[in-house]
Write a protein that holds these residues in place. Structure first.
Motif, short mmCIF file in Angstrom:
data_model
loop_
_atom_site.label_atom_id
_atom_site.label_comp_id
_atom_site.label_asym_id
_atom_site.label_seq_id
_atom_site.Cartn_x
_atom_site.Cartn_y
_atom_site.Cartn_z
N HIS A 179 0.84 -1.21 0.06
CA HIS A 179 0.01 -0.03 -0.06
C HIS A 179 0.85 1.19 0.02
N LYS A 203 1.87 3.97 1.41
CA LYS A 203 1.67 4.84 2.30
C LYS A 203 3.01 5.39 2.68
N ASP A 239 4.94 5.95 5.06
CA ASP A 239 6.03 5.26 6.14
C ASP A 239 6.49 3.83 5.64
N ALA A 262 10.16 2.90 5.02
CA ALA A 262 10.67 2.79 6.22
C ALA A 262 10.49 1.56 6.78
N ARG A 263 9.30 1.28 7.07
CA ARG A 263 8.79 -0.05 7.49
C ARG A 263 9.70 -1.25 7.04
N ARG A 297 12.87 -16.59 5.53
CA ARG A 297 12.82 -15.41 6.76
C ARG A 297 12.37 -13.98 6.30
N GLY A 338 9.02 -13.85 5.20
CA GLY A 338 8.13 -13.97 6.46
C GLY A 338 7.77 -12.72 7.00
N GLN A 339 9.23 -12.15 7.30
CA GLN A 339 8.94 -10.67 7.94
C GLN A 339 8.41 -9.81 7.11
N ARG A 388 4.62 -10.11 7.58
CA ARG A 388 3.91 -9.65 8.64
C ARG A 388 3.65 -8.23 8.55
N VAL A 391 1.82 -4.99 7.87
CA VAL A 391 0.40 -4.67 7.59
C VAL A 391 0.22 -3.97 6.21
N ASP A 392 1.27 -3.05 5.82
CA ASP A 392 0.97 -2.36 4.68
C ASP A 392 1.38 -3.36 3.20
N ARG A 428 8.02 1.98 15.46
CA ARG A 428 7.93 1.14 14.21
C ARG A 428 8.50 -0.23 14.56
N SER A 483 6.13 -16.49 9.93
CA SER A 483 7.24 -16.13 10.05
C SER A 483 7.86 -16.95 11.54
#
Lengths: 161, 567
Positions: A13, A15, A17, A20-21, A62, A65-66, A69, A71-72, B121, B303
């Motif tokens: 999405h 957004k 940030d 940065a996320r 991994r 996977g991260q 996780r 949300v965006d 964050r 994960s």
């Protein structure tokens, strides 16, 4: 397990940030981003991020996977082992100095390089290709005296839908 | 209908069935507090923002609902970080509202400005900065949805002052948000695999974790274990997900796990891990963890699977949905176990239990901390919600207080946050005013959020603090004794306040206990009082927590204190 470069395509999405996320979670967990390309897709609210990173299959799992996780993050695909095309783009400025001028013009002709700016003192080339093609071109450009260069990250397109 | 941001916030909280907010006012949230003044919303004024988050966390862990906090910008927001990280590590659903300077000042280093979404964050499940009033209602709804869906976690919502003062249309029926629930499909092939693995296994073991409590799957897990006679061990976060008084229960595993739980893990041939993430305190050396076993891992978070421990059969899904499907599948496919074989395994475990039970020695004139915990269990018959701080007392609680029901142990497992237990107890007691709520604390931890005595006193939140006071930072001291030749570098806490006087100064009852024979009467008295009570038990100073697996060692290799090392 064998470490190699993986190209990961991430739909997100759009957004403020979101980059940065992604950078944060990978950096925070100790993974390295080798190259990165980000832009909106045809829908403004969805962006595509193409990222390359180096690791074995376990590490890449991994990382995926991260990323999933977050949300965006909408979708994550490893394009390394699927039918896909990969491209990088470089812009190169070569100065037409007296001693190199002829050599540069000859190289441009032989290699059919694309000249996008041609001035008295310099030319600018725009070259695209996959990683090995770009590396190959760079090896030929180097003796000509690269005045300045910029190289994008990898963009990739999945052909396997 | 046009409403102001502050009005929308309160309406949105009501729509999420929020019963209580833990908070602390400040410049950037005064408009919100003014709105609170006009509303019927329950608000508990804590004495430090960290206390607000832990209280909301305690409320969330004991109820299974989302905990809510409200704090101001800048330092108010940064003070929540430890609490948020605590909730994040244990997957606790929280929504933390922070004030922010007006959007026009963001980035200008305004008074009490900080980039709290940037700071949090990595320790939130997600966070939001609401830049436009039009986004407010949907953001709040989404925040609650994200906090409680999937693997739960804390969500922070940053609210600039001018956004909250602006007005917009509020139409709660028409708020659209993104769905975060991933669709669950029962994996029949994997269920068949698991049945096959269970059929061939001689020594199966269930390992239950916090995900079973969060997923409200305790009853199903208990049914499965009892029906197929599979013994159960649990992580710290899993305590209460299987009855602690059931004969199939082995107690906690890991660094301070029981001898028999660690032996069972090391000898089992099938380990069914449900809602766990294989923390290093649980596994010891990965290479030798459950080395003889095939490992099945059921968890909602993909994960987490193959992150620390390589598993043979991963099943991704909500623990409740997966266990329900498994039970149904086993039933339909006539799964049975061989009773004689199972009895052999249960006998082996019984032998370990008999050989090295959990034990301590209460003799002489000095109170043993374990004795206080056992007496508390005896007096409450286990019908209490226990919170803990972090350290030796936390491990003794896990060892000596059997938890029969989920959501009755409230403890910081992942982050290990000292100062958590007391404010968490306040949050629990707000949700369960008629239950015994007891914070089992150490003298180091209790001083980290001692200011919340004022909160307990002000609102008559009658929590009880059982302070196991050994005048040491007990756990680091234990490590110094065992690994640093008793060089007690900065772990001596002899210089401390008189906790009884301190309690009284706050308007809380303070009781001191120095003799073993006073333990029971004082606990009785403290529990019976309709007031917050701090009970200062002066306990044996250099008691160690055993068994102990030395860091970096296999969990089958335990130090048992006065006993020999047993392999």
């Amino acid at each position: 397990m064998e470490k190699k470069e993986h190209i990961i395509s991430i739909l997100v999405h759009n957004k403020p940030d979101v980059l940065a996320r992604i950078a944060g979670i990978l950096g925070g967990k100790g993974y390295n981003i080798e190259s990165l390309c980000v832009n909106a897709t045809t829908q403004y609210e969805v962006s595509k991020i193409v990222m390359t990173t180096i690791g074995n299959k376990e590490t890449i799992n991994r990382i995926e996977g991260q990323l999933r996780r977050l949300v965006d993050v909408i979708q994550v695909d490893d394009l390394t082992n699927v039918e896909s095309i990969h491209r990088e783009l470089i812009l190169v400025r070569l100065n037409l100095t007296a001693d190199k001028k002829e050599q540069i013009k000859k190289a441009v002709d032989t290699n059919k390089w694309k000249v996008i700016v041609s001035a008295d003192a310099y030319i600018v080339l725009e070259l695209t290709g996959d990683k090995s093609q770009i590396d190959f071109a760079l090896a030929r450009l180097e003796p000509l005296g690269i005045a300045d260069i910029t190289r994008t990250g990898v963009v990739a397109l999945d052909l396997d839908d | 209908m046009k409403l102001k941001g502050t009005e929308i916030l309160l309406k949105a909280l009501e729509a999420e069935n929020v019963e209580i907010i833990f908070g602390y006012p400040g410049g950037a949230v005064l408009d919100i507090y003014d709105q609170l003044y006009k509303s019927n919303m329950n608000h508990i004024l804590v004495r430090h923002e960290q206390g607000a988050v832990h209280a909301a966390d305690g409320y969330a862990r004991s109820t299974g609902k989302v905990g809510v906090c409200l704090v101001t910008s800048g330092p108010g927001a940064t003070n929540t970080v430890t609490g948020i990280a605590t909730a994040n590590m244990d997957s606790i659903p929280l929504v933390v509202f922070t004030g922010q300077v007006p959007t026009g000042l963001i980035g200008n280093d305004a008074f009490q400005e900080c980039d709290i979404t940037g700071i949090t964050r990595p320790c939130t499940k997600h966070n939001f900065l609401v830049r436009n009033i039009e986004d407010l209602a949907a953001t709040i709804k989404e925040a609650f949805h994200i906090a409680r869906s999937g693997r739960p976690g804390p969500v922070l919502v940053d609210l600039p002052k001018n956004v909250m003062a602006a007005s917009t249309e509020y139409d709660p029926a028409n708020i659209k948000i993104r769905n975060q629930e991933s669709p669950y499909r029962p994996a029949f092939k994997k269920m068949a695999n698991l049945q096959e693995m269970l059929t061939t296994a001689n020594k199966p073991l269930i390992m239950t974790g916090g995900g079973v409590i969060l997923g409200k799957a305790s009853a199903l897990l208990t049914e499965m274990a009892r029906k197929y006679q599979i013994p159960v061990t649990g992580t710290l976060m899993g305590l209460g997900s299987f009855p602690g008084t059931d004969p199939l229960w082995l107690g906690m595993l890991g660094m301070h796990g029981t001898y028999y739980a660690n032996m069972a893990v090391s000898h089992c041939d099938l380990l069914i891990a449900v809602g766990v993430r294989f923390d290093d305190r649980v596994t010891g050396t990965i290479e030798t963890f459950a080395a003889k076993a095939k490992i099945v891992h059921i968890d909602i978070d993909p994960s987490s699977i193959n992150k620390n421990v390589a598993v043979d059969l991963p099943i991704v899904g909500d623990t409740k949905a997966v266990l329900k499907d498994l039970l149904k599948y086993f039933e339909e496919h006539n799964f049975t176990y061989i009773a004689a074989e199972r009895q052999e395994w249960l006998n082996a475990i019984a032998d370990w239990k008999e050989k090295v039970p959990l034990t301590y020695c209460q003799n002489g004139k000095v109170i043993k901390p374990q004795f206080v915990i056992e007496t508390l269990y005896k007096l409450t018959k286990g019908d209490a919600i226990i919170t803990t701080e972090v350290g030796q007392h936390q491990m003794w609680t896990a060892q000596f207080f059997p938890f029969d029901k989920p959501n009755t142990l409230v403890t910081s497992g992942g982050l290990g946050t000292m100062g958590f237990g007391f404010p968490a107890a306040i949050g629990v007691k707000c949700a369960f005013p008629d239950k015994h709520v007891v914070d089992i604390a150490g003298d180091g931890s209790i001083q980290m959020n001692i200011q919340e005595l004022a909160t307990a006193a002000q609102y008559k939140i009658n929590v009880k603090i059982v302070l196991l006071n050994n005048e040491f930072l007990g756990m680091p001291r234990q490590w110094q004794e065992l690994f640093y030749e008793k060089r007690y570098s900065h772990t001596d806490m002899t210089y401390a306040p008189d906790f009884v006087k301190l309690a009284e100064a706050y308007g809380v009852v303070g009781l001191r206990v120095t003799k073993p024979e006073e333990v029971e009467p004082t606990l009785k008295q403290g529990l019976a009082l309709d007031k917050p009570v701090l009970m200062d038990f002066r306990v044996s100073r250099e008691e160690c927590v055993y068994p102990m697996v030395h860091p970096g060692d296999s969990i089958s290799n335990m130090s048992l204190g006065s006993r020999e090392m047993i392999n």
